[in-house]
Write a protein that holds these residues in place. Structure first.
Motif, PDB file in Angstrom:
ATOM      1  N   CYS A 165      43.078  37.705  39.113  1.00  0.00           N
ATOM      2  CA  CYS A 165      43.734  38.099  37.856  1.00  0.00           C
ATOM      3  C   CYS A 165      43.855  39.610  37.756  1.00  0.00           C
ATOM      4  N   ASN A 166      42.785  40.295  38.136  1.00  0.00           N
ATOM      5  CA  ASN A 166      42.821  41.758  38.095  1.00  0.00           C
ATOM      6  C   ASN A 166      43.888  42.306  39.046  1.00  0.00           C
ATOM      7  N   LEU A 176      28.309  27.823  42.693  1.00  0.00           N
ATOM      8  CA  LEU A 176      29.668  27.723  43.240  1.00  0.00           C
ATOM      9  C   LEU A 176      30.706  28.040  42.171  1.00  0.00           C
ATOM     10  N   LEU A 177      30.469  27.586  40.957  1.00  0.00           N
ATOM     11  CA  LEU A 177      31.407  27.864  39.874  1.00  0.00           C
ATOM     12  C   LEU A 177      31.438  29.358  39.535  1.00  0.00           C
ATOM     13  N   ASP A 209      34.393  34.356  39.758  1.00  0.00           N
ATOM     14  CA  ASP A 209      34.514  35.746  40.214  1.00  0.00           C
ATOM     15  C   ASP A 209      35.776  35.931  41.052  1.00  0.00           C
ATOM     16  N   ASP A 210      36.062  34.965  41.919  1.00  0.00           N
ATOM     17  CA  ASP A 210      37.287  35.025  42.725  1.00  0.00           C
ATOM     18  C   ASP A 210      38.526  35.001  41.835  1.00  0.00           C
TER      19      ASP A 210
END
Length: 80
Positions: free
Chosen positions: A65-66, A53-54, A59-60
């Motif tokens: 941020c990207n 989950l982390l 990744d989210d």
């Protein structure tokens, strides 16, 4: 005086009872260890799920941020 066969019988009985006690104690220890291993397995699975989950959450956040970085670059390009 105790006869050799009587002494052997007593000794054999003592060994049987002592051996049985040791077997029962060993079985109890083995069962306790199995239970502890099962607890550790459960804990390991919980930690692995939490880690998964982390990773998804990271990744989210990285994707956000990207996107924000890209938007910021676009805004900076418009201002120039």
């Amino acid at each position: 005086m105790t006869q050799p066969s009587e002494l052997a019988e007593r000794l054999l009985e003592h060994w049987r009872s002592t051996g049985m006690t040791l077997c029962v104690e060993a079985a109890a220890q083995i069962e306790a260890q199995r239970e502890r291993i099962a607890q550790l397995d459960d804990e390991t699975l919980r930690v692995a799920r939490r880690n998964s989950l982390l990773v998804i959450e990271c990744d989210d956040l990285k994707a956000r941020c990207n996107r924000l970085t890209h938007q910021l670059q676009e805004l900076e390009a418009r201002e120039q």
